[in-house]
Motif scaffolding. Structure first.
Motif, PDB file in Angstrom:
ATOM      1  N   LEU A  64     -28.456 -12.285 -48.155  1.00  0.00           N
ATOM      2  CA  LEU A  64     -29.715 -12.734 -47.575  1.00  0.00           C
ATOM      3  C   LEU A  64     -29.845 -14.191 -48.009  1.00  0.00           C
ATOM      4  O   LEU A  64     -29.892 -14.481 -49.208  1.00  0.00           O
ATOM      5  CB  LEU A  64     -30.878 -11.903 -48.107  1.00  0.00           C
ATOM      6  CG  LEU A  64     -32.280 -12.356 -47.691  1.00  0.00           C
ATOM      7  CD1 LEU A  64     -32.484 -12.224 -46.190  1.00  0.00           C
ATOM      8  CD2 LEU A  64     -33.341 -11.553 -48.448  1.00  0.00           C
ATOM      9  N   THR A  65     -29.853 -15.114 -47.035  1.00  0.00           N
ATOM     10  CA  THR A  65     -29.843 -16.540 -47.363  1.00  0.00           C
ATOM     11  C   THR A  65     -31.142 -17.268 -47.033  1.00  0.00           C
ATOM     12  O   THR A  65     -31.321 -18.410 -47.445  1.00  0.00           O
ATOM     13  CB  THR A  65     -28.696 -17.251 -46.636  1.00  0.00           C
ATOM     14  OG1 THR A  65     -28.857 -17.065 -45.223  1.00  0.00           O
ATOM     15  CG2 THR A  65     -27.342 -16.713 -47.074  1.00  0.00           C
ATOM     16  N   GLY A  66     -32.033 -16.621 -46.296  1.00  0.00           N
ATOM     17  CA  GLY A  66     -33.278 -17.293 -45.954  1.00  0.00           C
ATOM     18  C   GLY A  66     -34.222 -16.384 -45.192  1.00  0.00           C
ATOM     19  O   GLY A  66     -33.823 -15.348 -44.677  1.00  0.00           O
ATOM     20  N   VAL A  67     -35.482 -16.812 -45.157  1.00  0.00           N
ATOM     21  CA  VAL A  67     -36.529 -16.069 -44.460  1.00  0.00           C
ATOM     22  C   VAL A  67     -37.465 -17.088 -43.822  1.00  0.00           C
ATOM     23  O   VAL A  67     -37.806 -18.096 -44.451  1.00  0.00           O
ATOM     24  CB  VAL A  67     -37.338 -15.175 -45.431  1.00  0.00           C
ATOM     25  CG1 VAL A  67     -38.313 -14.297 -44.656  1.00  0.00           C
ATOM     26  CG2 VAL A  67     -36.427 -14.327 -46.296  1.00  0.00           C
ATOM     27  N   THR A  68     -37.865 -16.833 -42.577  1.00  0.00           N
ATOM     28  CA  THR A  68     -38.843 -17.695 -41.916  1.00  0.00           C
ATOM     29  C   THR A  68     -39.968 -16.831 -41.358  1.00  0.00           C
ATOM     30  O   THR A  68     -39.787 -15.634 -41.123  1.00  0.00           O
ATOM     31  CB  THR A  68     -38.202 -18.508 -40.761  1.00  0.00           C
ATOM     32  OG1 THR A  68     -37.637 -17.597 -39.812  1.00  0.00           O
ATOM     33  CG2 THR A  68     -37.120 -19.444 -41.280  1.00  0.00           C
ATOM     34  N   SER A  69     -41.131 -17.455 -41.162  1.00  0.00           N
ATOM     35  CA  SER A  69     -42.285 -16.749 -40.612  1.00  0.00           C
ATOM     36  C   SER A  69     -43.300 -17.758 -40.094  1.00  0.00           C
ATOM     37  O   SER A  69     -43.464 -18.830 -40.697  1.00  0.00           O
ATOM     38  CB  SER A  69     -42.945 -15.888 -41.688  1.00  0.00           C
ATOM     39  OG  SER A  69     -44.133 -15.296 -41.194  1.00  0.00           O
ATOM     40  N   PRO A  70     -44.020 -17.403 -39.028  1.00  0.00           N
ATOM     41  CA  PRO A  70     -45.097 -18.274 -38.558  1.00  0.00           C
ATOM     42  C   PRO A  70     -46.251 -18.363 -39.574  1.00  0.00           C
ATOM     43  O   PRO A  70     -47.050 -19.283 -39.505  1.00  0.00           O
ATOM     44  CB  PRO A  70     -45.585 -17.613 -37.264  1.00  0.00           C
ATOM     45  CG  PRO A  70     -44.579 -16.589 -36.897  1.00  0.00           C
ATOM     46  CD  PRO A  70     -43.794 -16.265 -38.124  1.00  0.00           C
ATOM     47  N   ALA A  90     -29.889 -17.207 -52.529  1.00  0.00           N
ATOM     48  CA  ALA A  90     -29.402 -16.069 -51.752  1.00  0.00           C
ATOM     49  C   ALA A  90     -29.416 -14.820 -52.620  1.00  0.00           C
ATOM     50  O   ALA A  90     -29.477 -14.911 -53.849  1.00  0.00           O
ATOM     51  CB  ALA A  90     -27.987 -16.340 -51.247  1.00  0.00           C
ATOM     52  N   MET A  91     -29.354 -13.659 -51.966  1.00  0.00           N
ATOM     53  CA  MET A  91     -29.281 -12.381 -52.655  1.00  0.00           C
ATOM     54  C   MET A  91     -28.227 -11.517 -51.991  1.00  0.00           C
ATOM     55  O   MET A  91     -28.143 -11.462 -50.756  1.00  0.00           O
ATOM     56  CB  MET A  91     -30.633 -11.674 -52.596  1.00  0.00           C
ATOM     57  CG  MET A  91     -31.180 -11.420 -53.963  1.00  0.00           C
ATOM     58  SD  MET A  91     -32.794 -10.706 -53.880  1.00  0.00           S
ATOM     59  CE  MET A  91     -33.564 -11.860 -54.976  1.00  0.00           C
ATOM     60  N   ASP A  92     -27.413 -10.858 -52.801  1.00  0.00           N
ATOM     61  CA  ASP A  92     -26.335 -10.018 -52.280  1.00  0.00           C
ATOM     62  C   ASP A  92     -26.866  -8.760 -51.605  1.00  0.00           C
ATOM     63  O   ASP A  92     -27.801  -8.129 -52.096  1.00  0.00           O
ATOM     64  CB  ASP A  92     -25.388  -9.597 -53.408  1.00  0.00           C
ATOM     65  CG  ASP A  92     -24.620 -10.777 -53.982  1.00  0.00           C
ATOM     66  OD1 ASP A  92     -24.340 -11.730 -53.226  1.00  0.00           O
ATOM     67  OD2 ASP A  92     -24.299 -10.750 -55.182  1.00  0.00           O
ATOM     68  N   VAL A  93     -26.239  -8.411 -50.483  1.00  0.00           N
ATOM     69  CA  VAL A  93     -26.469  -7.142 -49.803  1.00  0.00           C
ATOM     70  C   VAL A  93     -25.100  -6.466 -49.761  1.00  0.00           C
ATOM     71  O   VAL A  93     -24.241  -6.839 -48.964  1.00  0.00           O
ATOM     72  CB  VAL A  93     -27.030  -7.329 -48.375  1.00  0.00           C
ATOM     73  CG1 VAL A  93     -27.428  -5.980 -47.791  1.00  0.00           C
ATOM     74  CG2 VAL A  93     -28.209  -8.283 -48.359  1.00  0.00           C
TER      75      VAL A  93
END
Length: 159
Positions: A64-70, A90-93
Motif C-alpha cells: 500500500l503506497t498511498g491513499v487519496t480522498s476528496p 508504504a505498508m506490506d500486503v
C-alpha cells in the motif's frame, strides 16, 4: 452440418479456448479486496482515522503506497510500534494474506479535513498499490466508540 455452421462453431470454440487460456473466465476475484472499512466520526475538522482489512488475493506480495480522498488533501499511512505512531511511505500486503488497519495499530490518517462527516455518511478513498491497480473504497462513518472487533458494542478506544 453445413460449412457455414461448421465455421461458426469453430470460431466460437476458438474464442472460448482463447478466453480460458487468457484467464478471462469472468469470475476471478479482485487482486485486492477490502472489508470492514470505516471511519469513526471525527471530533473536529483537524484529523480522522480510517480502518479496514485489505486482502491480497494474488501469489505476489504488494505494498500500500498511498491513499487519496476528496475529504482531505493530506492522507498518511501510519504504523504503530511500541504504542507510538509514525508516518511510513508504504505498508506490506503479503501474498495471499492481509493487511489489517485497526484501532491501536496500523491505520490511515486524514489530516486537515475539508468538512466533518457525520455518523451514517460515507467517505470515499482510493487506495494505491505498488503492483495492483487503484482500489476505490467507501468508508462508513461510525460512532466515535465503534469497535470493529465487536460491532454490537459501542465501547472502544478512540483514536
Amino acid at each position: 452440418m453445413n460449412a457455414r455452421t461448421t465455421r461458426t462453431f469453430a470460431a466460437a470454440l476458438a474464442l472460448t479456448a482463447a478466453l480460458a487460456l487468457s484467464g478471462c473466465s469472468g469470475d476471478s476475484e479482485p487482486k485486492m479486496a477490502v472489508s470492514g472499512a470505516f471511519m469513526p466520526q471525527p471530533v473536529n475538522d483537524k484529523m480522522a482515522g480510517a480502518f479496514m482489512v485489505i486482502k491480497n488475493n494474488t501469489d505476489a506480495a504488494d505494498k500500500l503506497t498511498g491513499v487519496t480522498s476528496p475529504l482531505s488533501d493530506d492522507l498518511q499511512i501510519h504504523e504503530t510500534k511500541d504504542q507510538k505512531m509514525q508516518q511510513v511511505q508504504a505498508m506490506d500486503v503479503p501474498a495471499n494474506g492481509e493487511l489489517r488497519l485497526e484501532r491501536g495499530g496500523n491505520h490511515i490518517m486524514f489530516m486537515g479535513l475539508k468538512n466533518t462527516p457525520n455518523v451514517g455518511d460515507k467517505v470515499t478513498v482510493e487506495l494505491r498499490f505498488e503492483k495492483a491497480g487503484p482500489v476505490k473504497v467507501e468508508l462508513d462513518v461510525k460512532e466515535r466508540t465503534y469497535d470493529a472487533q465487536n460491532p454490537k458494542s459501542t465501547a472502544g478506544t478512540a483514536h
